[in-house]
Design an enzyme around this catalytic site. Structure first.
Site, PDB file in Angstrom:
ATOM      1  N   LYS A  80     -34.560 -27.051 174.551  1.00  0.00           N
ATOM      2  CA  LYS A  80     -35.342 -26.606 173.392  1.00  0.00           C
ATOM      3  C   LYS A  80     -35.931 -25.240 173.685  1.00  0.00           C
ATOM      4  CE  LYS A  80     -36.676 -28.419 169.397  1.00  0.00           C
ATOM      5  NZ  LYS A  80     -35.932 -29.345 168.530  1.00  0.00           N
ATOM      6  N   GLY A 180     -41.105 -40.218 150.942  1.00  0.00           N
ATOM      7  CA  GLY A 180     -40.606 -38.849 151.065  1.00  0.00           C
ATOM      8  C   GLY A 180     -39.246 -38.677 150.442  1.00  0.00           C
ATOM      9  N   GLY A 182     -37.464 -35.791 150.003  1.00  0.00           N
ATOM     10  CA  GLY A 182     -37.035 -34.415 150.252  1.00  0.00           C
ATOM     11  C   GLY A 182     -35.522 -34.344 150.365  1.00  0.00           C
ATOM     12  N   VAL A 184     -33.498 -35.159 152.692  1.00  0.00           N
ATOM     13  CA  VAL A 184     -32.844 -36.373 153.201  1.00  0.00           C
ATOM     14  C   VAL A 184     -33.168 -37.579 152.321  1.00  0.00           C
ATOM     15  CG1 VAL A 184     -32.613 -37.938 155.168  1.00  0.00           C
ATOM     16  CG2 VAL A 184     -32.905 -35.498 155.571  1.00  0.00           C
TER      17      VAL A 184
HETATM   18  P1  NAD Z   1     -38.191 -32.206 153.428  1.00  0.00           P
HETATM   19  O1  NAD Z   1     -39.301 -31.288 153.769  1.00  0.00           O
HETATM   20  O2  NAD Z   1     -37.078 -31.732 152.571  1.00  0.00           O
HETATM   21  O3  NAD Z   1     -38.781 -33.540 152.738  1.00  0.00           O
HETATM   22  C1  NAD Z   1     -39.975 -34.143 153.099  1.00  0.00           C
HETATM   23  C2  NAD Z   1     -40.536 -34.791 151.844  1.00  0.00           C
HETATM   24  O4  NAD Z   1     -41.680 -35.563 152.204  1.00  0.00           O
HETATM   25  C3  NAD Z   1     -40.967 -33.777 150.800  1.00  0.00           C
HETATM   26  O5  NAD Z   1     -40.429 -34.132 149.538  1.00  0.00           O
HETATM   27  C4  NAD Z   1     -42.486 -33.891 150.817  1.00  0.00           C
HETATM   28  O6  NAD Z   1     -43.087 -33.613 149.554  1.00  0.00           O
HETATM   29  C5  NAD Z   1     -42.672 -35.335 151.212  1.00  0.00           C
HETATM   30  N1  NAD Z   1     -43.990 -35.653 151.772  1.00  0.00           N
HETATM   31  C6  NAD Z   1     -44.788 -34.886 152.551  1.00  0.00           C
HETATM   32  N2  NAD Z   1     -45.930 -35.542 152.842  1.00  0.00           N
HETATM   33  C7  NAD Z   1     -45.822 -36.756 152.265  1.00  0.00           C
HETATM   34  C8  NAD Z   1     -46.670 -37.893 152.212  1.00  0.00           C
HETATM   35  N3  NAD Z   1     -47.867 -37.918 152.820  1.00  0.00           N
HETATM   36  N4  NAD Z   1     -46.254 -38.986 151.519  1.00  0.00           N
HETATM   37  C9  NAD Z   1     -45.065 -38.985 150.878  1.00  0.00           C
HETATM   38  N5  NAD Z   1     -44.220 -37.924 150.887  1.00  0.00           N
HETATM   39  C10 NAD Z   1     -44.611 -36.834 151.571  1.00  0.00           C
HETATM   40  O7  NAD Z   1     -37.658 -32.744 154.833  1.00  0.00           O
HETATM   41  P2  NAD Z   1     -36.255 -33.443 155.133  1.00  0.00           P
HETATM   42  O8  NAD Z   1     -35.307 -32.420 155.615  1.00  0.00           O
HETATM   43  O9  NAD Z   1     -35.900 -34.325 153.998  1.00  0.00           O
HETATM   44  O10 NAD Z   1     -36.643 -34.333 156.399  1.00  0.00           O
HETATM   45  C11 NAD Z   1     -37.404 -35.513 156.253  1.00  0.00           C
HETATM   46  C12 NAD Z   1     -37.757 -36.060 157.636  1.00  0.00           C
HETATM   47  O11 NAD Z   1     -36.552 -36.309 158.369  1.00  0.00           O
HETATM   48  C13 NAD Z   1     -38.574 -35.095 158.483  1.00  0.00           C
HETATM   49  O12 NAD Z   1     -39.449 -35.853 159.284  1.00  0.00           O
HETATM   50  C14 NAD Z   1     -37.530 -34.430 159.357  1.00  0.00           C
HETATM   51  O13 NAD Z   1     -38.069 -33.977 160.583  1.00  0.00           O
HETATM   52  C15 NAD Z   1     -36.568 -35.574 159.584  1.00  0.00           C
HETATM   53  N6  NAD Z   1     -35.188 -35.134 159.902  1.00  0.00           N
HETATM   54  C16 NAD Z   1     -34.496 -34.363 159.012  1.00  0.00           C
HETATM   55  C17 NAD Z   1     -33.205 -33.957 159.325  1.00  0.00           C
HETATM   56  C18 NAD Z   1     -32.389 -33.121 158.370  1.00  0.00           C
HETATM   57  O14 NAD Z   1     -31.181 -32.949 158.566  1.00  0.00           O
HETATM   58  N7  NAD Z   1     -32.980 -32.598 157.306  1.00  0.00           N
HETATM   59  C19 NAD Z   1     -32.615 -34.337 160.552  1.00  0.00           C
HETATM   60  C20 NAD Z   1     -33.354 -35.135 161.429  1.00  0.00           C
HETATM   61  C21 NAD Z   1     -34.646 -35.527 161.091  1.00  0.00           C
END
Ligand code: NAD
Length: 362
Positions: A80, A180, A182, A184
């Site tokens: 990292k 959430g 987002g 994913v």
């Molecule tokens: P993102 O930022 O697109 O989505 C996160 C969502 O969570 C947003 O819609 C946000 O409004 C919502 N949110 C924030 N606080 C909240 C709360 N208190 N209650 C309910 N919803 C809330 O992120 P993402 O890319 O979708 O990733 C989601 C999770 O998965 C993160 O923890 C990320 O680290 C993990 N992750 C993502 C990936 C990837 O490929 N994107 C890979 C591995 C891990």
């Protein structure tokens, strides 16, 4: 911080401090273990209050990557980078190119990628100085946005978790609570809907909630209530540390399977889930689709091959639950053990003398 005692405690290989006064680059590259292959891990940019915080973050995250790659069956180690600085105000071309040269200097022992605070543009700047970078623009042959791939992996892992919890991996009629929506979470919701599952959702973003309700027939609850809704599977896809002292007794689900990183506030919460009989899909395994996808770039990206690797998350999660049941240990511990076993086995495989060892690993 007693650096060498920390390195010794978890058997780290290397810690590199990178300083470029002209561009303001202050970065730390941590390489934990390269038994399986080059250390791959993202480059995080963050305003750390103290240098020790940055060092500890780099070390902790690098070690996590070793386990994630190992359990995912990838021939990669864990590493990292953290850059100390404000990603909104402190970035420059010179900073990322300087970092690229430091990475190049490691001769392929470490390969970087996007992480919190960095993006494709930053990776393209690093790429001007080194090929040891993934997640660059698609025009250069990269794998693109990892989120849909991550969501597919989480879906497959959720099916395997359902099998452990309910005896069948069929999600038809299962009620899944997603925290959430987002990149994913929304895509995961679509997979579940297509498989015949039902959805309860919560997000601080009202537009996302409305979309899930309108498009997918989801039921919406508040961000507070999502922890206590009665459901089959709880899918944390927003924040870390959501399984904690406060929430653990509220959960009314039989399985936890979601994409968020570091879902357990502490290991004791994984022990508590195990005692309660809740099947928990270890976060770093179920969300490894993005890593598998980006790692495929190292062989010349092939979407079908990457998809097949991500599909295999089903089998990996199944193996974890099998070990958890056989040894009566929490699933997070079973995942760690499987990762450690693979590293130990491959270290042994590679202890055989080969005359052409150097050319093999070029
Ligand atoms: P993102 O930022 O697109 O989505 C996160 C969502 O969570 C947003 O819609 C946000 O409004 C919502 N949110 C924030 N606080 C909240 C709360 N208190 N209650 C309910 N919803 C809330 O992120 P993402 O890319 O979708 O990733 C989601 C999770 O998965 C993160 O923890 C990320 O680290 C993990 N992750 C993502 C990936 C990837 O490929 N994107 C890979 C591995 C891990």
């Amino acid at each position: 911080m007693e650096i060498f005692s920390y390195l010794g405690k978890y058997d780290y290989e290397q810690l590199v401090f990178c300083n470029d006064e002209a561009s303001g680059l202050k970065a730390i590259i941590a390489i934990h273990d390269t038994t399986l292959g080059p250390a791959l891990g993202g480059c995080r940019m963050w305003t750390y209050a103290r240098e020790d915080d940055a060092i500890l973050d780099a070390l902790r995250l690098a070690r996590g990557m070793t386990y994630k790659a190992a359990v995912s069956g990838l021939n990669l180690g864990g590493g990292k980078t953290v850059i100390m600085g404000n990603p909104k105000t402190d970035k420059s071309e010179a900073m990322f190119r300087a970092l690229g040269r430091f990475i190049q200097g490691l001769g392929g022992r470490y390969i970087t990628a996007e992480d919190v605070g960095t993006d494709v543009h930053d990776m393209d700047l690093i790429h001007m100085e080194t090929n040891y970078v993934t997640g660059i623009s698609q025009a250069y042959g990269s794998s693109g946005n990892p989120s849909p791939v991550t969501a597919f992996g989480v879906f497959r892992g959720m099916q395997a978790t359902a099998k452990a919890a309910f005896g069948t991996d069929d999600l038809a009629g299962r009620l899944v609570a997603i925290q959430g929506l987002g990149s994913v979470g929304m895509q995961l919701a679509r997979h579940i809907k297509n498989a015949g599952g039902e959805l309860i959702v919560a997000d601080i973003n009202e537009d996302s909630v409305r979309r899930a309700v309108d498009e997918l027939g989801a039921k919406a609850v508040t961000v507070k209530d999502i922890f206590e809704v009665e459901c089959d599977i709880f899918a944390p896809c927003a924040l870390g540390a959501v399984i904690n002292d406060e929430t653990i007794d509220k959960l009314r689900c039989q399985a936890v399977a979601g994409s968020a990183n570091n879902q357990l506030a502490e290991e004791k919460h994984g022990d508590a889930l195990h005692r309660k009989g809740v099947a928990y899909a270890p976060d770093y395994v179920i969300n490894a689709g993005g890593l598998m996808n980006v790692a495929d770039e190292l062989e010349g990206y092939n979407a079908d091959r990457a998809h097949a690797k991500v599909d295999n998350i089903y089998n990996i999660i199944s193996n974890i639950f099998a070990m958890s049941a056989k040894d009566n240990i929490p699933s997070y511990l079973a995942a760690d053990r499987l990762a450690e076993q693979r590293i130990a086995q491959m270290r042994n495989v590679r202890s055989n003398y080969l005359r052409d060892e150097k050319s093999l690993h070029r």
